[in-house]
Design an enzyme around this catalytic site. Structure first.
Site, PDB file in Angstrom:
ATOM      1  N   THR A 395       0.933  -1.283  -0.048  1.00 39.94           N
ATOM      2  CA  THR A 395      -0.167   0.093   0.073  1.00 39.94           C
ATOM      3  C   THR A 395       0.822   1.114   0.203  1.00 39.94           C
ATOM      4  OG1 THR A 395      -1.757  -1.102   1.161  1.00 39.94           O
ATOM      5  CG2 THR A 395      -1.610   1.131   1.719  1.00 39.94           C
ATOM      6  N   THR A 413      -4.462   2.318  -2.045  1.00 43.64           N
ATOM      7  CA  THR A 413      -3.966   0.755  -2.054  1.00 43.64           C
ATOM      8  C   THR A 413      -4.565   0.158  -3.266  1.00 43.64           C
ATOM      9  OG1 THR A 413      -3.707  -1.155  -0.918  1.00 43.64           O
ATOM     10  CG2 THR A 413      -5.571   0.124  -0.571  1.00 43.64           C
ATOM     11  N   ASN A 415      -4.650  -3.131  -2.642  1.00 44.74           N
ATOM     12  CA  ASN A 415      -4.700  -4.043  -1.640  1.00 44.74           C
ATOM     13  C   ASN A 415      -3.662  -5.258  -1.391  1.00 44.74           C
ATOM     14  OD1 ASN A 415      -5.937  -5.502   0.456  1.00 44.74           O
ATOM     15  ND2 ASN A 415      -7.300  -6.758  -0.694  1.00 44.74           N
ATOM     16  N   ASP A 437     -11.457  -7.202   0.753  1.00 45.91           N
ATOM     17  CA  ASP A 437     -11.826  -6.604   2.322  1.00 45.91           C
ATOM     18  C   ASP A 437     -13.202  -6.681   2.819  1.00 45.91           C
ATOM     19  OD1 ASP A 437      -9.012  -5.967   2.462  1.00 45.91           O
ATOM     20  OD2 ASP A 437      -9.232  -3.848   2.077  1.00 45.91           O
ATOM     21  N   GLY A 488      -2.232  -3.519   5.902  1.00 43.88           N
ATOM     22  CA  GLY A 488      -3.470  -4.062   6.447  1.00 43.88           C
ATOM     23  C   GLY A 488      -3.583  -3.527   7.879  1.00 43.88           C
TER      24      GLY A 488
END
Ligand code: DON
Length: 589
Positions: A395, A413, A415, A437, A488
């Site tokens: 990210t 991001t 991810n 997510d 994350g």
């Protein structure tokens, strides 16, 4: 600079001596391999910088350069942020993006604070069971790789909106000039980038129906020139037509065609309807500090608020390393926070309890009742599933501030590394895999081991829950710090621990960022630790209280701009990412 290029001299000689050279030069492949080493952008990363006037810290030196250039040409903090972000889409392809989304916390010199959400949304044709088979079980990898893994991208709309509301440099197209240059003239990739490209090459080939800039070589090496002519064309379309250059016109046609080739579902309406949202930041006080962070659909601000509230209940010790009592307290506060995240957080449109209810003092105090001061909580009892925490730098984060108190903390991001691995044919950018997510099956952990409830299930137009925590801190009414990170769920832990050490112990910024970290997210029960975050004695005592611990290589890559005691702006990148870069500029001197 010279020594870096000398690494390339072998390639260069082969190019010059080979009789095939001139023939090869006629092909795109040859261009990729054999361009003169004097061509292509490169800059060594620096982890610390000071300035009286403007400071930028971000995930890649060339992106920081882009921001400095725009500031030098008359832009402000927000113009610089937009330029950095477009440049990251070129020079940091594993996470910098046009095909992703993110969040920004903004402070103006007048002291106003704003929170912008340009998170991806689920496409109109998405549905709750879209990643499940006929037996209701998740189909391995479907929310992570390939065309179905993507939400509708928000980054381009978000950046343009930031420029329209806060930028000063006109025309907008200037802000994309550095990015277009990096894409069309190429840049020399770092060792980390080469390693990442090689690691994911098979997946690029698998996920894509066409060749692209990233599959142009079979082995990438440090110093190779990465040319992205298709991406340059897309950036030019955005420079010329603004958001329409991305969400309609030939780029939208390319995205739609890419979706059709790979059975994806993002369509023209999804693109046309995408809008960033301005939200009320989560703002709260801790000691002399006022913190402003990201509200849902990020969990970052709510959890930071809760963690700092629970910290006030205990004296936290010590500057060198956490003692057992403090470590237990911090771990249990985090366990509670992540349990709350799993049960209640998601797109604010879907949440049963509002952000205001979740952060009310009464509710935060009531959490304290759940707290066992002597033994580790059980966490959450959901389906067990093995998982390894993904790496720490998939990210991007950018922190920028000037001496007038304008600041931005911006996290975006795709991810995972390179998102869904799908590159939009003809347009040259990676698509996100942010759909993972969501809770694709409420009760089942996602790739980060995170749990979610129905409020975070897949639904058309809904934004998926995030952990990104861009944050701005004020001290006695003045700008104090802009901070954020990739990583994350570990983002929340890392941002919290750096802030806590700063607030309580006023640690030197670089020392603070380098300190080992821990991460406890309720499920799984084990706390992830960087080695030496706790002393051996503390580890033993924690174990006797029922704590489990697992050592990981590294977690999160924090980037900070801080106003130091002398009034100078201090920028600090994280040694955990070799490409993190801090640089300042003093034009007014
Ligand atoms: O929004 C989130 O929380 C995640 N998609 C962020 C992913 C991430 O930071 C991966 N980097 N290490």
């Amino acid at each position: 600079m010279k020594s870096f290029f000398s690494l390339l001299s072998c390639d260069f000689l082969i190019c010059r001596l080979s009789p095939l050279f001139y023939m090869l030069l006629l092909t795109g492949f040859a261009l990729q391999q054999c361009t003169s080493p004097e061509v292509g952008h490169w800059k060594e990363a620096e982890k610390e910088a000071f300035s009286e006037e403007l400071m930028i810290v971000s995930s890649h030196p060339l992106a920081v350069e882009a921001g400095l250039e725009i500031y030098e040409r008359g832009g402000n903090v927000f113009d610089a942020a937009v330029a950095v972000q477009f440049a990251l889409a070129v020079v940091y392809p594993r996470a910098g993006n046009l095909g992703g989304g993110g969040f920004a916390i903004i402070r103006t010199e007048a002291g106003e604070i704003f929170a912008q959400d340009h998170r991806e949304v689920a496409p109109g044709a998405a549905f709750r069971e879209m990643y499940l088979d006929s037996l209701g079980q998740p189909i391995e990898g479907l929310s992570l790789r390939g065309h179905l893994a993507s939400g509708v991208p928000g980054t381009v709309a978000g950046l343009i909106d930031i420029h329209e509301k806060f930028g000063q440099l006109q025309p907008f197209s200037i802000l994309l000039e550095p990015a277009i240059q990096y894409a069309s003239e190429g840049f020399r990739i770092s060792a980390t980038e080469a390693e990442r490209l090689n690691r994911f090459l098979d997946q690029f080939i698998d996920a894509n129906t066409r060749g692209n800039a990233f599959t142009a070589k079979t082995i990438w090496e440090e110093g190779d020139l990465l040319l992205q002519p298709e991406l340059a064309k897309t950036l030019e379309a955005i420079a010329t037509y603004g958001a329409d250059g991305f969400y309609s016109g030939w780029v939208a046609d390319s995205l739609k065609a890419e979706m059709e080739r790979g059975n994806g579902i993002i369509n023209y309406d999804d693109l046309k309807n995408y809008q960033p949202e301005w939200r009320k930041p989560i703002s709260f006080q801790f000691n002399k500090f006022e913190l402003h962070s990201m509200p849902p659909p990020s969990s970052g601000g709510v959890l930071l608020n809760q963690l700092f509230h629970l910290v006030e209940k205990e004296e936290i010790c010590c500057e060198e390393t956490w003692d057992t009592r403090s470590a237990h307290h911090l771990l249990e506060a985090s366990r509670l926070g992540f349990a709350l995240r799993a049960d209640h957080l998601g797109d604010p449109e879907s949440m049963m309890l509002s952000t205001g209810q979740l952060t009310s003092a009464i509710r935060l105090d009531s959490l304290w009742q759940l707290f066992d001061p002597h033994s580790a909580g059980d966490g959450l009892r959901y389906v067990e599933k093995d998982f390894t925490l993904p790496e720490a730098y998939e990210t991007t984060h950018t922190s920028i501030a000037d001496s007038r108190g304008n600041a931005i903390s911006l996290t975006t991001t795709l991810n995972s590394n390179f998102g869904s691995k799908v590159v939009v044919g003809g347009a040259g950018f990676f698509m996100n895999n942010e759909m993972d997510d969501f809770s694709i099956l409420p009760g089942l952990p996602n790739q980060f081991g995170l749990l979610g409830s129905e409020v975070n299930s897949v639904k058309p137009g809904r934004r998926m829950l995030s952990s990104m925590t861009p944050t701005i801190v004020e001290k006695e009414g003045d700008f104090y710090m802009a901070i954020g990170s990739p990583g994350g769920p570990t983002i929340i832990s890392a941002v919290f621990q750096v802030l806590l050490r700063d607030f309580l112990f006023d640690l030197d910024l670089n020392d603070n960022i380098s300190r080992p970290r821990f991460h406890q997210q309720a499920f799984p029960k084990a706390t992830r630790i960087e080695n030496e975050v706790f002393s051996e004695a503390v580890k033993e005592e924690l174990k006797s209280r029922g704590h489990k611990m697992e050592v990981v290589d590294r977690m999160a890559v924090v980037k900070v701009v801080k106003k130091s005691a002398g009034g100078k702006l201090q920028g600090a990148g994280d040694k955990r990412n070799p490409d993190d870069h801090a640089a300042g500029i003093d034009l007014r001197k």
